[in-house]
Motif scaffolding. Sequence first.
Motif, PDB file in Angstrom:
ATOM      1  N   TYR A 153     -11.315  15.576  -0.894  1.00 17.24           N
ATOM      2  CA  TYR A 153     -12.574  15.929  -0.231  1.00 17.24           C
ATOM      3  C   TYR A 153     -13.492  14.708  -0.180  1.00 17.24           C
ATOM      4  CZ  TYR A 153     -17.035  18.186   0.715  1.00 17.24           C
ATOM      5  OH  TYR A 153     -18.237  18.519   1.267  1.00 17.24           O
ATOM      6  N   GLU A 154     -13.602  13.999  -1.281  1.00 19.64           N
ATOM      7  CA  GLU A 154     -14.445  12.808  -1.342  1.00 19.64           C
ATOM      8  C   GLU A 154     -13.918  11.704  -0.427  1.00 19.64           C
ATOM      9  OE1 GLU A 154     -17.444  12.390  -3.063  1.00 19.64           O
ATOM     10  OE2 GLU A 154     -17.227  14.559  -3.277  1.00 19.64           O
ATOM     11  N   ILE A 155     -12.603  11.555  -0.332  1.00 21.44           N
ATOM     12  CA  ILE A 155     -12.017  10.568   0.587  1.00 21.44           C
ATOM     13  C   ILE A 155     -12.365  10.934   2.021  1.00 21.44           C
ATOM     14  CG2 ILE A 155      -9.856   9.665   1.539  1.00 21.44           C
ATOM     15  CD1 ILE A 155      -8.695  10.019  -1.332  1.00 21.44           C
ATOM     16  N   ALA A 156     -12.171  12.201   2.389  1.00 24.87           N
ATOM     17  CA  ALA A 156     -12.451  12.658   3.755  1.00 24.87           C
ATOM     18  C   ALA A 156     -13.926  12.490   4.108  1.00 24.87           C
ATOM     19  CB  ALA A 156     -12.025  14.113   3.917  1.00 24.87           C
ATOM     20  N   ALA A 157     -14.797  12.645   3.126  1.00 27.91           N
ATOM     21  CA  ALA A 157     -16.236  12.508   3.350  1.00 27.91           C
ATOM     22  C   ALA A 157     -16.678  11.042   3.377  1.00 27.91           C
ATOM     23  CB  ALA A 157     -17.006  13.274   2.268  1.00 27.91           C
ATOM     24  N   GLY A 158     -15.760  10.134   3.067  1.00 23.38           N
ATOM     25  CA  GLY A 158     -16.089   8.712   3.076  1.00 23.38           C
ATOM     26  C   GLY A 158     -16.803   8.228   1.839  1.00 23.38           C
ATOM     27  N   ARG A 159     -16.732   9.001   0.770  1.00 26.64           N
ATOM     28  CA  ARG A 159     -17.432   8.645  -0.472  1.00 26.64           C
ATOM     29  C   ARG A 159     -16.509   8.122  -1.564  1.00 26.64           C
ATOM     30  NH1 ARG A 159     -20.298  13.709   0.888  1.00 26.64           N
ATOM     31  NH2 ARG A 159     -18.770  14.773  -0.423  1.00 26.64           N
ATOM     32  N   PHE A 160     -15.242   7.914  -1.249  1.00 25.20           N
ATOM     33  CA  PHE A 160     -14.271   7.438  -2.234  1.00 25.20           C
ATOM     34  C   PHE A 160     -13.350   6.449  -1.540  1.00 25.20           C
ATOM     35  CE2 PHE A 160     -10.697   7.640  -5.178  1.00 25.20           C
ATOM     36  CZ  PHE A 160     -11.356   7.687  -6.401  1.00 25.20           C
ATOM     37  N   PRO A 161     -12.870   5.440  -2.265  1.00 21.52           N
ATOM     38  CA  PRO A 161     -11.979   4.468  -1.629  1.00 21.52           C
ATOM     39  C   PRO A 161     -10.742   5.127  -1.006  1.00 21.52           C
ATOM     40  CG  PRO A 161     -12.623   3.717  -3.818  1.00 21.52           C
ATOM     41  CD  PRO A 161     -13.113   5.128  -3.668  1.00 21.52           C
ATOM     42  N   ARG A 162     -10.359   4.648   0.156  1.00 27.03           N
ATOM     43  CA  ARG A 162      -9.176   5.168   0.831  1.00 27.03           C
ATOM     44  C   ARG A 162      -7.930   4.703   0.084  1.00 27.03           C
ATOM     45  NH1 ARG A 162      -9.978   8.597   4.681  1.00 27.03           N
ATOM     46  NH2 ARG A 162      -7.920   8.225   5.519  1.00 27.03           N
ATOM     47  N   GLN A 163      -6.915   5.516   0.151  1.00 28.40           N
ATOM     48  CA  GLN A 163      -5.656   5.159  -0.485  1.00 28.40           C
ATOM     49  C   GLN A 163      -4.882   4.173   0.395  1.00 28.40           C
ATOM     50  OE1 GLN A 163      -6.551   8.097   0.836  1.00 28.40           O
ATOM     51  NE2 GLN A 163      -4.842   9.501   0.971  1.00 28.40           N
ATOM     52  N   VAL A 164      -3.940   3.465  -0.224  1.00 32.12           N
ATOM     53  CA  VAL A 164      -3.069   2.537   0.492  1.00 32.12           C
ATOM     54  C   VAL A 164      -1.657   3.115   0.501  1.00 32.12           C
ATOM     55  CG1 VAL A 164      -4.432   0.475   0.024  1.00 32.12           C
ATOM     56  CG2 VAL A 164      -2.676   1.155  -1.592  1.00 32.12           C
ATOM     57  N   GLN A 165      -0.952   2.890   1.585  1.00 31.23           N
ATOM     58  CA  GLN A 165       0.420   3.385   1.731  1.00 31.23           C
ATOM     59  C   GLN A 165       1.355   2.469   0.956  1.00 31.23           C
ATOM     60  OE1 GLN A 165       0.615   6.157   3.903  1.00 31.23           O
ATOM     61  NE2 GLN A 165       2.584   6.498   2.962  1.00 31.23           N
ATOM     62  N   ILE A 166       2.092   3.024  -0.007  1.00 36.10           N
ATOM     63  CA  ILE A 166       3.033   2.256  -0.805  1.00 36.10           C
ATOM     64  C   ILE A 166       4.421   2.332  -0.176  1.00 36.10           C
ATOM     65  CG2 ILE A 166       4.151   2.070  -3.050  1.00 36.10           C
ATOM     66  CD1 ILE A 166       1.566   3.301  -4.223  1.00 36.10           C
ATOM     67  N   SER A 167       4.794   3.514   0.218  1.00 36.21           N
ATOM     68  CA  SER A 167       6.060   3.751   0.908  1.00 36.21           C
ATOM     69  C   SER A 167       5.827   4.899   1.882  1.00 36.21           C
ATOM     70  CB  SER A 167       7.176   4.086  -0.081  1.00 36.21           C
ATOM     71  OG  SER A 167       6.934   5.338  -0.700  1.00 36.21           O
ATOM     72  N   LYS A 168       6.872   5.347   2.515  1.00 36.03           N
ATOM     73  CA  LYS A 168       6.722   6.402   3.518  1.00 36.03           C
ATOM     74  C   LYS A 168       6.060   7.661   2.954  1.00 36.03           C
ATOM     75  CE  LYS A 168       9.254   8.725   7.153  1.00 36.03           C
ATOM     76  NZ  LYS A 168      10.509   8.828   7.867  1.00 36.03           N
ATOM     77  N   ARG A 169       6.368   7.998   1.704  1.00 36.14           N
ATOM     78  CA  ARG A 169       5.860   9.247   1.124  1.00 36.14           C
ATOM     79  C   ARG A 169       4.998   9.050  -0.115  1.00 36.14           C
ATOM     80  NH1 ARG A 169      10.279  13.699   0.589  1.00 36.14           N
ATOM     81  NH2 ARG A 169       8.338  14.777   0.152  1.00 36.14           N
ATOM     82  N   ARG A 170       4.525   7.828  -0.337  1.00 37.89           N
ATOM     83  CA  ARG A 170       3.761   7.574  -1.555  1.00 37.89           C
ATOM     84  C   ARG A 170       2.521   6.732  -1.243  1.00 37.89           C
ATOM     85  NH1 ARG A 170       5.021   8.258  -6.998  1.00 37.89           N
ATOM     86  NH2 ARG A 170       3.878   6.845  -8.328  1.00 37.89           N
ATOM     87  N   VAL A 171       1.411   7.118  -1.849  1.00 34.55           N
ATOM     88  CA  VAL A 171       0.162   6.370  -1.702  1.00 34.55           C
ATOM     89  C   VAL A 171      -0.374   6.022  -3.088  1.00 34.55           C
ATOM     90  CG1 VAL A 171      -0.471   7.419   0.502  1.00 34.55           C
ATOM     91  CG2 VAL A 171      -1.292   8.437  -1.628  1.00 34.55           C
ATOM     92  N   GLY A 172      -1.309   5.100  -3.111  1.00 40.99           N
ATOM     93  CA  GLY A 172      -1.961   4.722  -4.354  1.00 40.99           C
ATOM     94  C   GLY A 172      -3.328   4.143  -4.034  1.00 40.99           C
ATOM     95  N   TRP A 173      -4.035   3.741  -5.052  1.00 45.24           N
ATOM     96  CA  TRP A 173      -5.366   3.160  -4.898  1.00 45.24           C
ATOM     97  C   TRP A 173      -5.386   1.820  -5.591  1.00 45.24           C
ATOM     98  CZ3 TRP A 173      -4.271   8.193  -5.023  1.00 45.24           C
ATOM     99  CH2 TRP A 173      -4.913   9.014  -4.108  1.00 45.24           C
ATOM    100  N   ARG A 174      -6.067   0.859  -4.968  1.00 41.93           N
ATOM    101  CA  ARG A 174      -6.215  -0.461  -5.588  1.00 41.93           C
ATOM    102  C   ARG A 174      -7.192  -0.341  -6.754  1.00 41.93           C
ATOM    103  NH1 ARG A 174      -6.280  -1.793  -0.056  1.00 41.93           N
ATOM    104  NH2 ARG A 174      -4.482  -3.071   0.499  1.00 41.93           N
ATOM    105  N   LEU A 175      -6.816  -0.925  -7.862  1.00 39.30           N
ATOM    106  CA  LEU A 175      -7.672  -0.913  -9.046  1.00 39.30           C
ATOM    107  C   LEU A 175      -9.026  -1.548  -8.738  1.00 39.30           C
ATOM    108  CD1 LEU A 175      -8.187  -0.372 -12.021  1.00 39.30           C
ATOM    109  CD2 LEU A 175      -6.971  -2.499 -12.549  1.00 39.30           C
TER     110      LEU A 175
END
Length: 59
Positions: free
Chosen positions: A24-46
């Motif tokens: 919800y916070e990502i969609a609202a633009g209040r949290f860092p967006r995730q990065v695509q690691i692989s086709k089915r996996r995401v993560g966040w930069r520290l």
Amino acid sequence: MTDKILSRSEVLKIVGFSARTLYYEIAAGRFPRQVQISKRRVGWRLSDLQAWLDERGAA
């Protein structure tokens, strides 16, 4: 030096959100967006998460 990529579970432990609140916070633009690691996996930069935490602490 490369930036560490955090998994969703690591991010949730750090920020204390539920998964639903996190996305919800990502969609609202209040949290860092995730990065695509692989086709089915995401993560966040520290560094992005640390900057977000620092900003919240200053508010």
